[in-house]
Design a protein around this motif. Structure first.
Motif, PDB file in Angstrom:
ATOM      1  N   PRO A  96       1.161  -1.358  -0.323  1.00 42.21           N
ATOM      2  CA  PRO A  96      -0.453  -0.271  -0.006  1.00 42.21           C
ATOM      3  C   PRO A  96       0.989   1.155  -0.077  1.00 42.21           C
ATOM      4  CG  PRO A  96      -0.558  -1.746   1.513  1.00 42.21           C
ATOM      5  CD  PRO A  96       0.407  -2.164   1.104  1.00 42.21           C
ATOM      6  N   ASP A  97       0.235   2.352  -0.418  1.00 45.86           N
ATOM      7  CA  ASP A  97       0.898   3.499  -0.850  1.00 45.86           C
ATOM      8  C   ASP A  97       1.786   3.996   0.580  1.00 45.86           C
ATOM      9  OD1 ASP A  97       0.676   3.970  -3.694  1.00 45.86           O
ATOM     10  OD2 ASP A  97      -0.514   4.732  -3.426  1.00 45.86           O
ATOM     11  N   GLU A  98       0.830   4.100   1.547  1.00 49.43           N
ATOM     12  CA  GLU A  98       1.105   4.835   3.333  1.00 49.43           C
ATOM     13  C   GLU A  98       2.697   4.132   3.309  1.00 49.43           C
ATOM     14  OE1 GLU A  98      -3.616   3.780   2.783  1.00 49.43           O
ATOM     15  OE2 GLU A  98      -1.538   2.775   1.572  1.00 49.43           O
ATOM     16  N   VAL A  99       2.901   2.868   2.986  1.00 53.57           N
ATOM     17  CA  VAL A  99       3.839   2.096   3.643  1.00 53.57           C
ATOM     18  C   VAL A  99       5.184   1.273   2.817  1.00 53.57           C
ATOM     19  CG1 VAL A  99       2.514   1.190   5.721  1.00 53.57           C
ATOM     20  CG2 VAL A  99       3.133  -0.550   3.875  1.00 53.57           C
ATOM     21  N   ARG A 100       4.953   1.434   1.884  1.00 49.42           N
ATOM     22  CA  ARG A 100       5.979   2.084   0.582  1.00 49.42           C
ATOM     23  C   ARG A 100       7.198   2.231   0.540  1.00 49.42           C
ATOM     24  NH1 ARG A 100       3.201   2.985  -3.473  1.00 49.42           N
ATOM     25  NH2 ARG A 100       1.762   1.317  -3.943  1.00 49.42           N
ATOM     26  N   ASP A 101       7.321   3.402   1.191  1.00 52.74           N
ATOM     27  CA  ASP A 101       8.472   4.333   1.331  1.00 52.74           C
ATOM     28  C   ASP A 101       8.887   3.117   2.776  1.00 52.74           C
ATOM     29  OD1 ASP A 101       8.987   4.962  -1.215  1.00 52.74           O
ATOM     30  OD2 ASP A 101       7.962   7.234  -0.538  1.00 52.74           O
ATOM     31  N   LEU A 102       8.536   3.658   3.660  1.00 52.10           N
ATOM     32  CA  LEU A 102       8.732   3.436   5.188  1.00 52.10           C
ATOM     33  C   LEU A 102       9.282   1.770   4.983  1.00 52.10           C
ATOM     34  CD1 LEU A 102       5.429   4.202   7.009  1.00 52.10           C
ATOM     35  CD2 LEU A 102       7.273   5.505   7.172  1.00 52.10           C
ATOM     36  N   GLY A 103       9.216   1.072   4.229  1.00 50.47           N
ATOM     37  CA  GLY A 103       9.046  -0.767   4.034  1.00 50.47           C
ATOM     38  C   GLY A 103      10.579  -0.674   3.855  1.00 50.47           C
ATOM     39  N   GLY A 104      11.197   0.124   2.997  1.00 54.36           N
ATOM     40  CA  GLY A 104      12.221   0.378   2.377  1.00 54.36           C
ATOM     41  C   GLY A 104      13.096   0.901   3.523  1.00 54.36           C
ATOM     42  N   HIS A 105      13.156   1.778   4.298  1.00 49.54           N
ATOM     43  CA  HIS A 105      13.126   2.773   5.237  1.00 49.54           C
ATOM     44  C   HIS A 105      14.397   1.263   5.982  1.00 49.54           C
ATOM     45  CE1 HIS A 105      13.622   6.676   4.290  1.00 49.54           C
ATOM     46  NE2 HIS A 105      12.415   6.599   4.266  1.00 49.54           N
ATOM     47  N   VAL A 106      13.253   0.730   6.490  1.00 46.90           N
ATOM     48  CA  VAL A 106      13.523  -0.909   7.629  1.00 46.90           C
ATOM     49  C   VAL A 106      14.295  -2.175   6.489  1.00 46.90           C
ATOM     50  CG1 VAL A 106      12.686  -3.420   8.113  1.00 46.90           C
ATOM     51  CG2 VAL A 106      11.475  -0.438   8.208  1.00 46.90           C
ATOM     52  N   ARG A 107      14.103  -2.005   5.386  1.00 49.08           N
ATOM     53  CA  ARG A 107      14.826  -2.717   4.975  1.00 49.08           C
ATOM     54  C   ARG A 107      16.725  -2.032   4.672  1.00 49.08           C
ATOM     55  NH1 ARG A 107      18.123  -1.544   0.574  1.00 49.08           N
ATOM     56  NH2 ARG A 107      18.441  -3.085  -1.048  1.00 49.08           N
ATOM     57  N   ASP A 108      16.603  -0.646   4.050  1.00 46.74           N
ATOM     58  CA  ASP A 108      17.360   0.353   4.328  1.00 46.74           C
ATOM     59  C   ASP A 108      18.983  -0.181   5.228  1.00 46.74           C
ATOM     60  OD1 ASP A 108      17.237   0.978   2.065  1.00 46.74           O
ATOM     61  OD2 ASP A 108      16.670   3.002   2.106  1.00 46.74           O
ATOM     62  N   ARG A 109      18.145  -0.196   6.462  1.00 52.70           N
ATOM     63  CA  ARG A 109      18.824   0.203   7.812  1.00 52.70           C
ATOM     64  C   ARG A 109      19.167  -1.567   8.509  1.00 52.70           C
ATOM     65  NH1 ARG A 109      18.104   1.917  13.769  1.00 52.70           N
ATOM     66  NH2 ARG A 109      20.037   0.570  14.256  1.00 52.70           N
ATOM     67  N   MET A 110      18.472  -2.960   7.518  1.00 54.36           N
ATOM     68  CA  MET A 110      19.209  -4.079   8.198  1.00 54.36           C
ATOM     69  C   MET A 110      19.818  -3.464   6.552  1.00 54.36           C
ATOM     70  SD  MET A 110      14.946  -6.614   7.505  1.00 54.36           S
ATOM     71  CE  MET A 110      14.593  -6.491   8.994  1.00 54.36           C
ATOM     72  N   ILE A 111      20.507  -3.585   5.584  1.00 49.78           N
ATOM     73  CA  ILE A 111      21.190  -3.718   4.817  1.00 49.78           C
ATOM     74  C   ILE A 111      22.613  -2.407   5.490  1.00 49.78           C
ATOM     75  CG2 ILE A 111      22.325  -3.339   2.924  1.00 49.78           C
ATOM     76  CD1 ILE A 111      20.635  -5.470   2.453  1.00 49.78           C
ATOM     77  N   ALA A 112      21.942  -1.981   5.840  1.00 49.81           N
ATOM     78  CA  ALA A 112      23.670  -1.172   6.671  1.00 49.81           C
ATOM     79  C   ALA A 112      23.611  -1.777   7.856  1.00 49.81           C
ATOM     80  CB  ALA A 112      23.217   0.254   7.123  1.00 49.81           C
ATOM     81  N   ASP A 113      23.486  -3.040   8.749  1.00 54.89           N
ATOM     82  CA  ASP A 113      23.870  -3.453   9.988  1.00 54.89           C
ATOM     83  C   ASP A 113      25.092  -4.763   9.289  1.00 54.89           C
ATOM     84  OD1 ASP A 113      22.356  -2.411  11.116  1.00 54.89           O
ATOM     85  OD2 ASP A 113      20.726  -2.174  12.405  1.00 54.89           O
ATOM     86  N   LEU A 114      24.313  -5.192   8.009  1.00 53.87           N
ATOM     87  CA  LEU A 114      25.318  -6.271   7.578  1.00 53.87           C
ATOM     88  C   LEU A 114      26.786  -6.354   7.923  1.00 53.87           C
ATOM     89  CD1 LEU A 114      22.770  -6.779   4.488  1.00 53.87           C
ATOM     90  CD2 LEU A 114      22.690  -8.882   6.404  1.00 53.87           C
ATOM     91  N   GLY A 115      27.802  -5.143   7.768  1.00 58.61           N
ATOM     92  CA  GLY A 115      29.060  -5.271   8.183  1.00 58.61           C
ATOM     93  C   GLY A 115      29.312  -5.042   9.005  1.00 58.61           C
ATOM     94  N   THR A 116      28.438  -5.368   9.676  1.00 56.98           N
ATOM     95  CA  THR A 116      28.502  -5.179  11.383  1.00 56.98           C
ATOM     96  C   THR A 116      27.741  -6.425  11.727  1.00 56.98           C
ATOM     97  OG1 THR A 116      28.010  -2.890  11.946  1.00 56.98           O
ATOM     98  CG2 THR A 116      27.664  -4.320  14.020  1.00 56.98           C
ATOM     99  N   LEU A 117      27.310  -7.179  11.337  1.00 56.73           N
ATOM    100  CA  LEU A 117      27.370  -8.186  11.888  1.00 56.73           C
ATOM    101  C   LEU A 117      27.949  -9.780  11.342  1.00 56.73           C
ATOM    102  CD1 LEU A 117      23.486  -8.366  11.116  1.00 56.73           C
ATOM    103  CD2 LEU A 117      24.442  -8.569  13.425  1.00 56.73           C
TER     104      LEU A 117
END
Length: 183
Positions: A96-117
């Motif tokens: 849904p439009d209301e969450v599309r961009d928000l999901g991208g932020h959650v995804r980006d945070r996960m990707i950013a944490d992969l190096g530390t993990l």
């Protein structure tokens, strides 16, 4: 007389047109998918915190605790984050439009944490894992998960709301692979 081209409006990205191989999610379906994607990593993140806590007193007292529980939890969390990112990127589901961009932020945070993990997964000593640090999230990344829960009418409690979704990430990822989307 020629008319000037309309200037683009500063709005969110438009909803992609559904294709025969896509599924437009209702708010309820988006809520179920979101919980399936994030709940496993919520639990594993708690496991990682627990693994650190188990060795912290010994470490701070000058000891050298076993790092294997931290390595294991970090490896599991990295695997879950990779799978979750692929599912957030999956164009089969039209959020849904209301969450599309928000999901991208959650995804980006996960990707950013992969190096530390990765550093934690490969740490030879507890000390090395202990001092591997996660980067500072952007303000959007910091609030996105709870904002998604708000918009999708999901409880803010990340433990209780995950009951029944423990295996959802793997099930959704397996279906993703069956559609020929992933690795």
């Amino acid at each position: 007389m020629t008319s000037a081209a309309p200037s683009p409006s500063p709005t969110r990205s438009p909803t992609p047109d559904p294709t025969p191989t896509s599924h437009v999610l209702s708010i309820a379906e988006a809520g179920e998918l979101y919980l399936d994607i994030v709940c496993a990593s919520n639990a594993t993140g708690t496991d990682l915190e627990g693994a650190f806590e188990d060795g912290e007193s010994e470490f701070l007292a000058g000891g050298d605790p076993d790092v294997s529980a931290v390595n294991d939890a970090a490896a599991r969390l990295a695997d879950q984050y990779r799978k979750a990112a692929e599912l957030f990127d999956d164009d089969y589901f039209v959020w849904p439009d209301e969450v599309r961009d928000l999901g991208g932020h959650v995804r980006d945070r996960m990707i950013a944490d992969l190096g530390t993990l990765s550093s934690m997964t490969n740490a030879v000593t507890y000390r090395d894992a202990y001092y591997a640090s996660f980067g500072q999230p952007t303000p959007e990344q910091e609030s996105a998960a709870q904002e998604i829960r708000y918009v999708l009418d999901l409880p803010s409690d990340t433990v209780a709301s995950c009951a029944g979704h423990e295996g959802g990430l793997q099930e959704r990822y397996d279906a993703f692979l069956e559609r020929g989307e992933g690795e």
